[in-house]
Design an enzyme around this catalytic site. Sequence first.
Site, mmCIF file in Angstrom:
data_model
loop_
_atom_site.group_PDB
_atom_site.id
_atom_site.type_symbol
_atom_site.label_atom_id
_atom_site.label_comp_id
_atom_site.label_asym_id
_atom_site.label_seq_id
_atom_site.Cartn_x
_atom_site.Cartn_y
_atom_site.Cartn_z
ATOM 1 N N HIS A 1 -3.354 11.844 18.124
ATOM 2 C CA HIS A 1 -3.724 10.523 18.659
ATOM 3 C C HIS A 1 -3.209 9.460 17.703
ATOM 4 O O HIS A 1 -3.599 9.417 16.533
ATOM 5 C CB HIS A 1 -5.249 10.430 18.783
ATOM 6 C CG HIS A 1 -5.747 9.190 19.437
ATOM 7 N ND1 HIS A 1 -5.840 9.045 20.802
ATOM 8 C CD2 HIS A 1 -6.189 8.023 18.909
ATOM 9 C CE1 HIS A 1 -6.332 7.850 21.082
ATOM 10 N NE2 HIS A 1 -6.546 7.205 19.948
ATOM 11 N N ASP B 1 -2.902 5.493 17.063
ATOM 12 C CA ASP B 1 -3.405 4.162 17.449
ATOM 13 C C ASP B 1 -2.403 3.098 17.053
ATOM 14 O O ASP B 1 -2.069 2.962 15.868
ATOM 15 C CB ASP B 1 -4.742 3.890 16.748
ATOM 16 C CG ASP B 1 -5.854 4.739 17.329
ATOM 17 O OD1 ASP B 1 -6.532 5.439 16.565
ATOM 18 O OD2 ASP B 1 -6.017 4.719 18.566
ATOM 19 N N MET C 1 -13.393 4.190 25.661
ATOM 20 C CA MET C 1 -13.670 3.760 24.299
ATOM 21 C C MET C 1 -15.179 3.845 24.087
ATOM 22 O O MET C 1 -15.950 3.153 24.767
ATOM 23 C CB MET C 1 -13.173 2.342 24.076
ATOM 24 C CG MET C 1 -11.656 2.194 24.023
ATOM 25 S SD MET C 1 -10.848 3.310 22.872
ATOM 26 C CE MET C 1 -11.605 2.799 21.316
ATOM 27 N N MET D 1 -1.860 -0.885 17.041
ATOM 28 C CA MET D 1 -2.640 -2.118 17.163
ATOM 29 C C MET D 1 -1.777 -3.326 16.801
ATOM 30 O O MET D 1 -0.979 -3.266 15.859
ATOM 31 C CB MET D 1 -3.868 -2.061 16.241
ATOM 32 C CG MET D 1 -4.794 -0.890 16.543
ATOM 33 S SD MET D 1 -6.251 -0.940 15.484
ATOM 34 C CE MET D 1 -6.961 0.677 15.847
ATOM 35 N N MET E 1 -3.250 -0.339 21.756
ATOM 36 C CA MET E 1 -4.230 -1.418 21.736
ATOM 37 C C MET E 1 -3.473 -2.714 21.460
ATOM 38 O O MET E 1 -3.555 -3.319 20.373
ATOM 39 C CB MET E 1 -5.298 -1.161 20.653
ATOM 40 C CG MET E 1 -6.256 -0.058 21.045
ATOM 41 S SD MET E 1 -7.312 0.492 19.706
ATOM 42 C CE MET E 1 -6.304 1.808 19.052
ATOM 43 N N HIS F 1 -2.092 5.514 21.847
ATOM 44 C CA HIS F 1 -3.151 4.602 22.306
ATOM 45 C C HIS F 1 -2.698 3.192 21.977
ATOM 46 O O HIS F 1 -2.781 2.758 20.829
ATOM 47 C CB HIS F 1 -4.455 4.963 21.598
ATOM 48 C CG HIS F 1 -5.605 4.078 21.975
ATOM 49 N ND1 HIS F 1 -6.810 4.112 21.302
ATOM 50 C CD2 HIS F 1 -5.757 3.143 22.949
ATOM 51 C CE1 HIS F 1 -7.641 3.235 21.842
ATOM 52 N NE2 HIS F 1 -7.022 2.635 22.842
ATOM 53 N N ASP G 1 -12.976 8.209 22.622
ATOM 54 C CA ASP G 1 -12.365 7.723 21.391
ATOM 55 C C ASP G 1 -13.333 6.798 20.668
ATOM 56 O O ASP G 1 -13.629 5.705 21.148
ATOM 57 C CB ASP G 1 -11.084 6.962 21.770
ATOM 58 C CG ASP G 1 -10.308 6.490 20.575
ATOM 59 O OD1 ASP G 1 -9.254 5.857 20.788
ATOM 60 O OD2 ASP G 1 -10.743 6.744 19.430
ATOM 61 N N SER H 1 -7.154 11.622 15.190
ATOM 62 C CA SER H 1 -6.740 10.219 15.091
ATOM 63 C C SER H 1 -5.977 10.013 13.785
ATOM 64 O O SER H 1 -6.582 9.911 12.710
ATOM 65 C CB SER H 1 -7.974 9.309 15.123
ATOM 66 O OG SER H 1 -7.579 7.963 14.945
HETATM 67 C C1 DX5 Z 1 -10.878 3.190 17.130
HETATM 68 C C2 DX5 Z 1 -9.812 4.238 16.962
HETATM 69 C C3 DX5 Z 1 -10.213 5.683 16.838
HETATM 70 C C4 DX5 Z 1 -11.440 6.159 16.200
HETATM 71 C C5 DX5 Z 1 -11.329 6.681 14.785
HETATM 72 O O1 DX5 Z 1 -10.247 1.996 17.522
HETATM 73 O O2 DX5 Z 1 -9.035 4.184 18.157
HETATM 74 O O3 DX5 Z 1 -9.095 6.377 16.344
HETATM 75 O O4 DX5 Z 1 -12.431 5.241 16.191
HETATM 76 O O5 DX5 Z 1 -12.303 7.693 14.614
HETATM 77 P P1 DX5 Z 1 -13.805 7.441 14.058
HETATM 78 O O6 DX5 Z 1 -14.459 6.491 15.011
HETATM 79 O O7 DX5 Z 1 -14.427 8.813 14.061
HETATM 80 O O8 DX5 Z 1 -13.660 6.876 12.671
HETATM 81 ZN ZN ZN Z 2 -7.559 5.401 19.710
#
Ligand code: DX5
Ligand code: ZN
Length: 221
Positions: free
Chosen positions: A33, A35, A137, A37, A68, A66, A176, A8
């Site tokens: 990955h 994210d 999720m 947002m 979101m 991803h 995730d 991530s």
């Molecule tokens: C949560 C994120 C993830 C993830 C990050 O919205 O999509 O990338 O939680 O990793 P952790 O949970 O291990 O910090």
């Molecule tokens: Zn994610």
Amino acid sequence: MAGKIAPSIMCADFLHLGQTLEALDRAQVDYLHIDIMDGAFVPNFTLGPDFVRAVRQATRTPLDLHLMVEHPERHLGLFALREGDIVSVHQEATPHLQRTLQEIKAAGAKASVALNPSTPILSLEDVLDDLDMVLIMTVNPGFAGQKLVPATLAKITRLRSWLAERGYDRVEIEVDGNVSFENAGAMRRAGADIFVAGTSSIFGPGRDLYGLTQQLREVIA
Ligand code: DX5
Ligand code: ZN
């Protein structure tokens, strides 16, 4: 087939991103990955199209985007989707899920639906033919460093058998959120294929990114 690792990137040290991407390339991770947002679908902002473009220039590792974001169908064009990418859109974020999945596939990418912890598996019933992957999720989306929602472990198991009963074994399951070494083992046993590795496993100050990635690979073999 062995489990796959998708680090991530929102959890990476942005001040040393080049070195991080090189280490992940050496570790031969399966995806990166990323994210995205929008502060609306989730109460946070993270990475955007310019960041994705920069990462694409720095590595050949396929991207696992991803989204979101509310109405992801309005924004797909910003990410220059290509073959090898995975794109996950949230079931909760669009009334036009089937059309959005079709548009992702038309761009040559793999189409995936992400489900928040409270969203039922049954909501996928009518898009099974359009799906390459389901993103479960295992935390409520928006922030790194959260704790696993316990009910999501059984949800992985239920999804795996629900897909098998319908003849969709080809659909992969990605998990995730709080994918720690301990949780990853349980998630793998429950039927997960792809593991988003964040601050619960490989990312954090002073951590041996390469070594921890190899350790995670053994857990999900
Ligand atoms: C949560 C994120 C993830 C993830 C990050 O919205 O999509 O990338 O939680 O990793 P952790 O949970 O291990 O910090
Ligand atoms: Zn994610």
